[in-house]
Design a protein around this motif. Structure first.
Motif, PDB file in Angstrom:
ATOM      1  N   LEU A  53       0.827  -1.207   0.000  1.00 16.37           N
ATOM      2  CA  LEU A  53       0.000   0.000   0.000  1.00 16.37           C
ATOM      3  C   LEU A  53       0.865   1.261   0.000  1.00 16.37           C
ATOM      4  O   LEU A  53       0.495   2.273  -0.597  1.00 16.37           O
ATOM      5  N   ARG A  54       2.025   1.194   0.654  1.00 15.54           N
ATOM      6  CA  ARG A  54       2.931   2.348   0.686  1.00 15.54           C
ATOM      7  C   ARG A  54       3.732   2.509  -0.593  1.00 15.54           C
ATOM      8  O   ARG A  54       4.109   3.619  -0.951  1.00 15.54           O
ATOM      9  N   THR A  55       4.004   1.385  -1.294  1.00 16.14           N
ATOM     10  CA  THR A  55       4.989   1.450  -2.369  1.00 16.14           C
ATOM     11  C   THR A  55       4.482   1.129  -3.765  1.00 16.14           C
ATOM     12  O   THR A  55       5.147   1.486  -4.734  1.00 16.14           O
ATOM     13  N   ALA A  56       3.359   0.445  -3.895  1.00 22.53           N
ATOM     14  CA  ALA A  56       2.913  -0.019  -5.219  1.00 22.53           C
ATOM     15  C   ALA A  56       1.629   0.666  -5.646  1.00 22.53           C
ATOM     16  O   ALA A  56       0.741   0.917  -4.833  1.00 22.53           O
ATOM     17  N   ASP A  57       1.546   0.946  -6.916  1.00 18.48           N
ATOM     18  CA  ASP A  57       0.350   1.553  -7.493  1.00 18.48           C
ATOM     19  C   ASP A  57      -0.620   0.443  -7.902  1.00 18.48           C
ATOM     20  O   ASP A  57      -0.864   0.209  -9.079  1.00 18.48           O
ATOM     21  N   LEU A  58      -1.139  -0.258  -6.904  1.00 27.01           N
ATOM     22  CA  LEU A  58      -2.103  -1.340  -7.106  1.00 27.01           C
ATOM     23  C   LEU A  58      -3.360  -1.020  -6.326  1.00 27.01           C
ATOM     24  O   LEU A  58      -3.307  -0.338  -5.299  1.00 27.01           O
ATOM     25  N   SER A  59      -4.479  -1.538  -6.788  1.00 26.44           N
ATOM     26  CA  SER A  59      -5.719  -1.334  -6.044  1.00 26.44           C
ATOM     27  C   SER A  59      -5.697  -2.181  -4.772  1.00 26.44           C
ATOM     28  O   SER A  59      -4.932  -3.147  -4.656  1.00 26.44           O
ATOM     29  N   VAL A  60      -6.548  -1.815  -3.835  1.00 28.15           N
ATOM     30  CA  VAL A  60      -6.664  -2.584  -2.596  1.00 28.15           C
ATOM     31  C   VAL A  60      -7.078  -4.018  -2.915  1.00 28.15           C
ATOM     32  O   VAL A  60      -6.582  -4.971  -2.310  1.00 28.15           O
ATOM     33  N   VAL A  67      -1.514 -10.832  -1.372  1.00 27.08           N
ATOM     34  CA  VAL A  67      -1.016 -11.238  -0.064  1.00 27.08           C
ATOM     35  C   VAL A  67      -1.696 -12.483   0.479  1.00 27.08           C
ATOM     36  O   VAL A  67      -1.392 -12.929   1.578  1.00 27.08           O
ATOM     37  N   GLY A  68      -2.620 -13.068  -0.304  1.00 29.43           N
ATOM     38  CA  GLY A  68      -3.160 -14.367   0.081  1.00 29.43           C
ATOM     39  C   GLY A  68      -4.557 -14.379   0.654  1.00 29.43           C
ATOM     40  O   GLY A  68      -5.037 -15.427   1.076  1.00 29.43           O
ATOM     41  N   PHE A  69      -5.237 -13.247   0.689  1.00 35.84           N
ATOM     42  CA  PHE A  69      -6.619 -13.234   1.147  1.00 35.84           C
ATOM     43  C   PHE A  69      -7.538 -13.498  -0.039  1.00 35.84           C
ATOM     44  O   PHE A  69      -7.318 -12.983  -1.125  1.00 35.84           O
ATOM     45  N   SER A  70      -8.578 -14.288   0.175  1.00 39.94           N
ATOM     46  CA  SER A  70      -9.524 -14.564  -0.903  1.00 39.94           C
ATOM     47  C   SER A  70     -10.763 -13.689  -0.798  1.00 39.94           C
ATOM     48  O   SER A  70     -11.556 -13.621  -1.727  1.00 39.94           O
ATOM     49  N   SER A  71     -10.929 -12.997   0.324  1.00 35.49           N
ATOM     50  CA  SER A  71     -12.098 -12.142   0.531  1.00 35.49           C
ATOM     51  C   SER A  71     -11.642 -10.728   0.870  1.00 35.49           C
ATOM     52  O   SER A  71     -10.883 -10.518   1.832  1.00 35.49           O
ATOM     53  N   LEU A  72     -12.111  -9.763   0.101  1.00 34.54           N
ATOM     54  CA  LEU A  72     -11.775  -8.366   0.358  1.00 34.54           C
ATOM     55  C   LEU A  72     -12.325  -7.915   1.711  1.00 34.54           C
ATOM     56  O   LEU A  72     -11.659  -7.169   2.441  1.00 34.54           O
ATOM     57  N   GLY A  73     -13.506  -8.392   2.073  1.00 38.85           N
ATOM     58  CA  GLY A  73     -14.097  -8.039   3.361  1.00 38.85           C
ATOM     59  C   GLY A  73     -13.262  -8.526   4.529  1.00 38.85           C
ATOM     60  O   GLY A  73     -13.016  -7.789   5.490  1.00 38.85           O
ATOM     61  N   THR A  74     -12.826  -9.779   4.465  1.00 38.23           N
ATOM     62  CA  THR A  74     -11.988 -10.340   5.520  1.00 38.23           C
ATOM     63  C   THR A  74     -10.661  -9.594   5.593  1.00 38.23           C
ATOM     64  O   THR A  74     -10.174  -9.260   6.677  1.00 38.23           O
ATOM     65  N   PHE A  75     -10.070  -9.328   4.437  1.00 37.44           N
ATOM     66  CA  PHE A  75      -8.808  -8.588   4.381  1.00 37.44           C
ATOM     67  C   PHE A  75      -8.967  -7.212   5.041  1.00 37.44           C
ATOM     68  O   PHE A  75      -8.171  -6.830   5.910  1.00 37.44           O
ATOM     69  N   SER A  76      -9.999  -6.471   4.662  1.00 36.59           N
ATOM     70  CA  SER A  76     -10.205  -5.122   5.196  1.00 36.59           C
ATOM     71  C   SER A  76     -10.463  -5.141   6.699  1.00 36.59           C
ATOM     72  O   SER A  76      -9.927  -4.316   7.438  1.00 36.59           O
ATOM     73  N   THR A  77     -11.261  -6.109   7.148  1.00 36.44           N
ATOM     74  CA  THR A  77     -11.558  -6.228   8.575  1.00 36.44           C
ATOM     75  C   THR A  77     -10.295  -6.543   9.368  1.00 36.44           C
ATOM     76  O   THR A  77     -10.007  -5.905  10.380  1.00 36.44           O
ATOM     77  N   ARG A  78      -9.537  -7.530   8.905  1.00 36.30           N
ATOM     78  CA  ARG A  78      -8.303  -7.917   9.607  1.00 36.30           C
ATOM     79  C   ARG A  78      -7.275  -6.783   9.556  1.00 36.30           C
ATOM     80  O   ARG A  78      -6.578  -6.524  10.535  1.00 36.30           O
ATOM     81  N   TYR A  90      -5.053   3.792   5.321  1.00 33.77           N
ATOM     82  CA  TYR A  90      -3.623   3.564   5.526  1.00 33.77           C
ATOM     83  C   TYR A  90      -2.825   4.121   4.350  1.00 33.77           C
ATOM     84  O   TYR A  90      -1.827   4.810   4.535  1.00 33.77           O
ATOM     85  N   ARG A  91      -3.270   3.821   3.139  1.00 32.94           N
ATOM     86  CA  ARG A  91      -2.573   4.319   1.942  1.00 32.94           C
ATOM     87  C   ARG A  91      -2.573   5.847   1.923  1.00 32.94           C
ATOM     88  O   ARG A  91      -1.551   6.471   1.677  1.00 32.94           O
ATOM     89  N   ALA A  92      -3.718   6.460   2.184  1.00 34.80           N
ATOM     90  CA  ALA A  92      -3.811   7.920   2.149  1.00 34.80           C
ATOM     91  C   ALA A  92      -2.874   8.556   3.174  1.00 34.80           C
ATOM     92  O   ALA A  92      -2.274   9.604   2.908  1.00 34.80           O
ATOM     93  N   ARG A  93      -2.712   7.922   4.304  1.00 33.52           N
ATOM     94  CA  ARG A  93      -1.861   8.469   5.358  1.00 33.52           C
ATOM     95  C   ARG A  93      -0.373   8.277   5.058  1.00 33.52           C
ATOM     96  O   ARG A  93       0.448   9.087   5.468  1.00 33.52           O
TER      97      ARG A  93
END
Length: 146
Positions: A53-60, A67-78, A90-93
């Motif tokens: 998020l700090r270094t790559a121009d990739l979407s969330v 990084v190995g998560f299959s669910s965006l919701g689970t990833f965002s929550t964790r 986090y990226r914006a900051r």
């Protein structure tokens, strides 16, 4: 687990690889690392997501899959549980505090390739020669990791 953190990992397979039953592996892992294997793996994945998020121009969403998560919701929550911020917050900051963002295509190649393609973008090379002879039959590669 540290080597293949971006891949889907099966606890039973990891325990077998370590030579333990599933339940003994969980107890021994928690005693050694202070947290169960699932939490450890999730934390390691979130640490890698923070870096991307700090270094790559990739979407969330792309980072979530890398990084190995299959669910965006689970990833965002964790992610929010561990950092106190959503991935977007986090990226914006943190973006812009260092070097320019790495273009997404380079980050994807470095992180293991585009989905469905091997690293480097070429055709999969799933066979290797048994010997140096050009007429030697080819055999499938097998991984030592489950």
């Amino acid at each position: 687990m540290d080597r293949d953190w971006g891949e889907p990992l099966d606890l039973d397979a990891v325990a077998r690889h370590a030579g333990y039953s599933r339940f003994h592996f969980v107890r021994a892992f928690k005693a050694a690392y202070g947290e169960p294997p699932g939490q450890y793996l999730s934390r390691r994945r979130i640490e890698r997501a923070q870096e991307l998020l700090r270094t790559a121009d990739l979407s969330v969403t792309e980072i979530c899959g890398l990084v190995g998560f299959s669910s965006l919701g689970t990833f965002s929550t964790r992610f929010k549980q561990l950092t106190g911020l959503t991935p977007t917050e986090y990226r914006a900051r943190h973006v812009g505090r260092g070097a320019a963002l790495i273009p997404g295509c380079f980050a994807l190649l470095y992180a293991g390739g585009f989905p469905g393609r091997p690293p480097g973008g070429g055709k999969p090379d799933t066979r290797e020669r048994n010997s140096g002879s050009p007429s030697a039959p080819r055999t499938s590669r097998t991984s030592s990791w489950p």
